[in-house]
Design a protein around this motif. Structure first.
Motif, PDB file in Angstrom:
ATOM      1  N   ILE A  36      23.791 -45.363  45.535  1.00 33.60           N
ATOM      2  CA  ILE A  36      23.764 -44.748  44.083  1.00 33.60           C
ATOM      3  C   ILE A  36      22.249 -44.930  43.774  1.00 33.60           C
ATOM      4  O   ILE A  36      21.441 -45.482  44.424  1.00 33.60           O
ATOM      5  CB  ILE A  36      24.717 -45.479  43.185  1.00 33.60           C
ATOM      6  N   GLY A  37      22.140 -44.274  42.414  1.00 31.31           N
ATOM      7  CA  GLY A  37      20.773 -44.278  41.899  1.00 31.31           C
ATOM      8  C   GLY A  37      20.553 -43.032  41.065  1.00 31.31           C
ATOM      9  O   GLY A  37      21.586 -42.081  41.062  1.00 31.31           O
ATOM     10  N   PRO A  38      19.439 -43.096  40.238  1.00 33.24           N
ATOM     11  CA  PRO A  38      19.091 -41.780  39.409  1.00 33.24           C
ATOM     12  C   PRO A  38      19.128 -40.551  40.318  1.00 33.24           C
ATOM     13  O   PRO A  38      18.809 -40.502  41.563  1.00 33.24           O
ATOM     14  CB  PRO A  38      17.922 -42.262  38.799  1.00 33.24           C
ATOM     15  N   ASN A  39      19.067 -39.514  39.476  1.00 34.13           N
ATOM     16  CA  ASN A  39      18.611 -38.018  40.125  1.00 34.13           C
ATOM     17  C   ASN A  39      17.316 -38.138  40.733  1.00 34.13           C
ATOM     18  O   ASN A  39      16.457 -38.688  40.029  1.00 34.13           O
ATOM     19  CB  ASN A  39      19.005 -36.850  39.079  1.00 34.13           C
ATOM     20  N   GLY A  40      17.264 -37.587  41.814  1.00 38.85           N
ATOM     21  CA  GLY A  40      15.721 -37.677  42.513  1.00 38.85           C
ATOM     22  C   GLY A  40      15.323 -38.953  43.232  1.00 38.85           C
ATOM     23  O   GLY A  40      14.332 -39.178  43.814  1.00 38.85           O
ATOM     24  N   ALA A  41      16.441 -39.842  43.427  1.00 39.42           N
ATOM     25  CA  ALA A  41      16.105 -41.137  44.005  1.00 39.42           C
ATOM     26  C   ALA A  41      15.863 -40.864  45.361  1.00 39.42           C
ATOM     27  O   ALA A  41      15.411 -41.953  46.177  1.00 39.42           O
ATOM     28  CB  ALA A  41      17.062 -42.072  43.569  1.00 39.42           C
ATOM     29  N   ILE A  78      36.049 -48.869  44.077  1.00 44.73           N
ATOM     30  CA  ILE A  78      36.350 -48.653  45.240  1.00 44.73           C
ATOM     31  C   ILE A  78      35.460 -49.156  46.206  1.00 44.73           C
ATOM     32  O   ILE A  78      36.023 -49.491  47.617  1.00 44.73           O
ATOM     33  CB  ILE A  78      37.039 -47.158  45.593  1.00 44.73           C
ATOM     34  N   CYS A  79      34.255 -49.373  46.171  1.00 42.12           N
ATOM     35  CA  CYS A  79      33.162 -49.506  47.127  1.00 42.12           C
ATOM     36  C   CYS A  79      33.225 -51.073  47.175  1.00 42.12           C
ATOM     37  O   CYS A  79      33.401 -51.953  46.508  1.00 42.12           O
ATOM     38  CB  CYS A  79      31.816 -49.294  46.461  1.00 42.12           C
ATOM     39  N   ASP A  80      33.178 -51.329  48.816  1.00 39.82           N
ATOM     40  CA  ASP A  80      32.966 -52.658  48.966  1.00 39.82           C
ATOM     41  C   ASP A  80      31.659 -53.284  48.799  1.00 39.82           C
ATOM     42  O   ASP A  80      31.345 -54.500  48.490  1.00 39.82           O
ATOM     43  CB  ASP A  80      33.232 -52.903  50.494  1.00 39.82           C
ATOM     44  N   SER A  81      30.586 -52.300  49.027  1.00 36.15           N
ATOM     45  CA  SER A  81      29.449 -52.762  48.551  1.00 36.15           C
ATOM     46  C   SER A  81      28.506 -51.618  48.142  1.00 36.15           C
ATOM     47  O   SER A  81      29.067 -50.325  48.331  1.00 36.15           O
ATOM     48  CB  SER A  81      28.611 -53.583  49.881  1.00 36.15           C
ATOM     49  N   LEU A  82      27.316 -51.701  47.638  1.00 37.48           N
ATOM     50  CA  LEU A  82      26.524 -50.735  46.968  1.00 37.48           C
ATOM     51  C   LEU A  82      25.022 -50.706  47.429  1.00 37.48           C
ATOM     52  O   LEU A  82      24.492 -52.142  47.538  1.00 37.48           O
ATOM     53  CB  LEU A  82      26.498 -50.799  45.573  1.00 37.48           C
ATOM     54  N   THR A  83      24.376 -49.753  47.605  1.00 36.90           N
ATOM     55  CA  THR A  83      23.129 -49.831  47.911  1.00 36.90           C
ATOM     56  C   THR A  83      22.447 -48.943  46.895  1.00 36.90           C
ATOM     57  O   THR A  83      22.774 -47.825  46.746  1.00 36.90           O
ATOM     58  CB  THR A  83      22.511 -49.427  49.223  1.00 36.90           C
ATOM     59  N   VAL A  84      21.330 -49.295  46.173  1.00 33.96           N
ATOM     60  CA  VAL A  84      20.603 -48.484  45.115  1.00 33.96           C
ATOM     61  C   VAL A  84      19.446 -47.997  45.470  1.00 33.96           C
ATOM     62  O   VAL A  84      18.396 -48.842  45.832  1.00 33.96           O
ATOM     63  CB  VAL A  84      20.813 -49.382  43.627  1.00 33.96           C
ATOM     64  N   LEU A  85      19.030 -46.877  45.253  1.00 34.83           N
ATOM     65  CA  LEU A  85      17.752 -46.345  45.276  1.00 34.83           C
ATOM     66  C   LEU A  85      17.212 -45.847  44.143  1.00 34.83           C
ATOM     67  O   LEU A  85      17.959 -45.437  43.350  1.00 34.83           O
ATOM     68  CB  LEU A  85      17.925 -45.011  46.334  1.00 34.83           C
ATOM     69  N   ARG A 130      17.724 -51.299  34.547  1.00 33.29           N
ATOM     70  CA  ARG A 130      16.480 -50.428  34.162  1.00 33.29           C
ATOM     71  C   ARG A 130      16.510 -49.256  34.541  1.00 33.29           C
ATOM     72  O   ARG A 130      16.439 -48.131  33.991  1.00 33.29           O
ATOM     73  CB  ARG A 130      15.400 -51.319  34.670  1.00 33.29           C
ATOM     74  N   ALA A 131      16.692 -48.955  35.770  1.00 32.00           N
ATOM     75  CA  ALA A 131      16.622 -47.438  36.624  1.00 32.00           C
ATOM     76  C   ALA A 131      17.500 -46.671  36.415  1.00 32.00           C
ATOM     77  O   ALA A 131      17.529 -45.509  36.664  1.00 32.00           O
ATOM     78  CB  ALA A 131      16.242 -47.717  37.910  1.00 32.00           C
ATOM     79  N   TYR A 132      18.641 -47.225  36.441  1.00 35.50           N
ATOM     80  CA  TYR A 132      19.959 -46.304  36.574  1.00 35.50           C
ATOM     81  C   TYR A 132      21.196 -46.511  35.281  1.00 35.50           C
ATOM     82  O   TYR A 132      21.565 -45.660  34.638  1.00 35.50           O
ATOM     83  CB  TYR A 132      20.573 -46.495  37.922  1.00 35.50           C
ATOM     84  N   LEU A 133      21.750 -47.745  35.492  1.00 30.61           N
ATOM     85  CA  LEU A 133      22.953 -48.086  34.481  1.00 30.61           C
ATOM     86  C   LEU A 133      22.560 -48.019  33.099  1.00 30.61           C
ATOM     87  O   LEU A 133      23.631 -47.554  32.194  1.00 30.61           O
ATOM     88  CB  LEU A 133      23.439 -49.239  35.162  1.00 30.61           C
ATOM     89  N   GLY A 134      21.727 -48.651  32.843  1.00 31.51           N
ATOM     90  CA  GLY A 134      21.276 -48.880  31.243  1.00 31.51           C
ATOM     91  C   GLY A 134      21.977 -50.027  30.827  1.00 31.51           C
ATOM     92  O   GLY A 134      22.942 -50.426  31.370  1.00 31.51           O
TER      93      GLY A 134
END
Length: 257
Positions: A38-43, A220-227, A249-253
């Motif tokens: 996951i991550g913002p657009n353009g990540a 549903i995810c077991d783990s997440l990586t954030v870009l 800061r970068a994505y969720l707010g």
């Protein structure tokens, strides 16, 4: 590489001119898991998918898949290795039927070859029947049996997303990489997609998922990586990632915590 990891990539970088799209990205996907990217657009999420599935050549990186080194140099090579993907923008054969779209996915494992297609050997006809039967079974699996003879372009948007998943499953993947499968879906369709993805995992498949629906990936995810800007800023369990200051800061707010 740990024995329980299906995909293990490290130090993956990709530059387009002056833009560093991926900067030493690492990601691990254990067997039988659902991992979210996951991550913002353009990540750089889709760029990462394009690199690991052979659409873009990486500038650097180490790629291990199912315990072996692999080099994602072409889509066909990656598909044969056992990695299938869908796209942000639906890429179905609109003039072909729903059934035929799934059969296309099956043909990457076909043994008939050019001579079999020309001379129609008995073995070729048997294989074609098996492909048709398998395709019908996959349509039933994703809930599209009643649309088998409809042109794919006439399916609803949500059903077209399901058809893409069925076609990807037809390639017999070890890893199913889904690029925003819930995009454009209504609440009911997202709930049905959630149940489908959980069933795919329960049936032994591994899923790597790009998705902007936070509630879906957290559920549903077991783990997440954030870009963010092509770099990994967090990786771990969904609950831990949700509370990570850089992710907020970068994505969720702040409102998502």
């Amino acid at each position: 590489m740990s024995a329980h990891l299906l995909l293990d990539v490290t130090d993956v970088s990709k530059r387009f001119g002056g833009v560093q799209a991926l900067d030493s990205v690492g990601l691990q996907v254990p067997h039988g898991s659902i991992v979210g990217l996951i991550g913002p657009n353009g990540a750089g999420k889709t760029t990462f998918f394009n690199v690991i599935t052979g659409l873009y050549p990486a500038d650097s990186g180490i790629f291990l898949f199912d315990g072996k080194s692999y080099f994602p140099q072409s889509v066909s090579q990656v598909t044969k290795a056992g990695l299938a993907r869908t796209f942000q923008n639906i890429r179905l054969f609109g003039e072909m039927t729903v059934l035929e779209n799934v059969m296309v996915g099956c043909h990457c494992r076909s043994k008939a070859g050019l001579l079999g297609a020309i001379f129609r050997f008995p073995s070729t006809r048997r294989e074609e029947r098996a492909i048709r039967d398998k395709s019908h079974a996959l349509l039933a699996y994703v809930g599209l049996s009643e649309y088998a003879n409809m042109q794919a372009r006439n399916l609803s948007y949500g059903h077209q997303r399901r058809l893409e998943i069925a076609r990807a499953l037809a390639t017999e993947p070890k890893l199913l990489a889904l690029d925003e499968p819930a995009a454009g879906m209504n609440a009911t369709e997202k709930l049905e997609l959630r149940e489908l993805l959980l069933r795919i995992r329960a049936d032994g498949k591994t899923i790597l998922l790009i998705e902007h629906d936070v509630s879906l990936v957290m559920g549903i995810c077991d783990s997440l990586t954030v870009l963010d800007y092509g770099k990994v800023i967090a990786s771990g369990k969904p609950a831990d990632v949700r509370g990570h200051p850089e992710v907020i800061r970068a994505y969720l707010g702040q409102g998502a915590v």
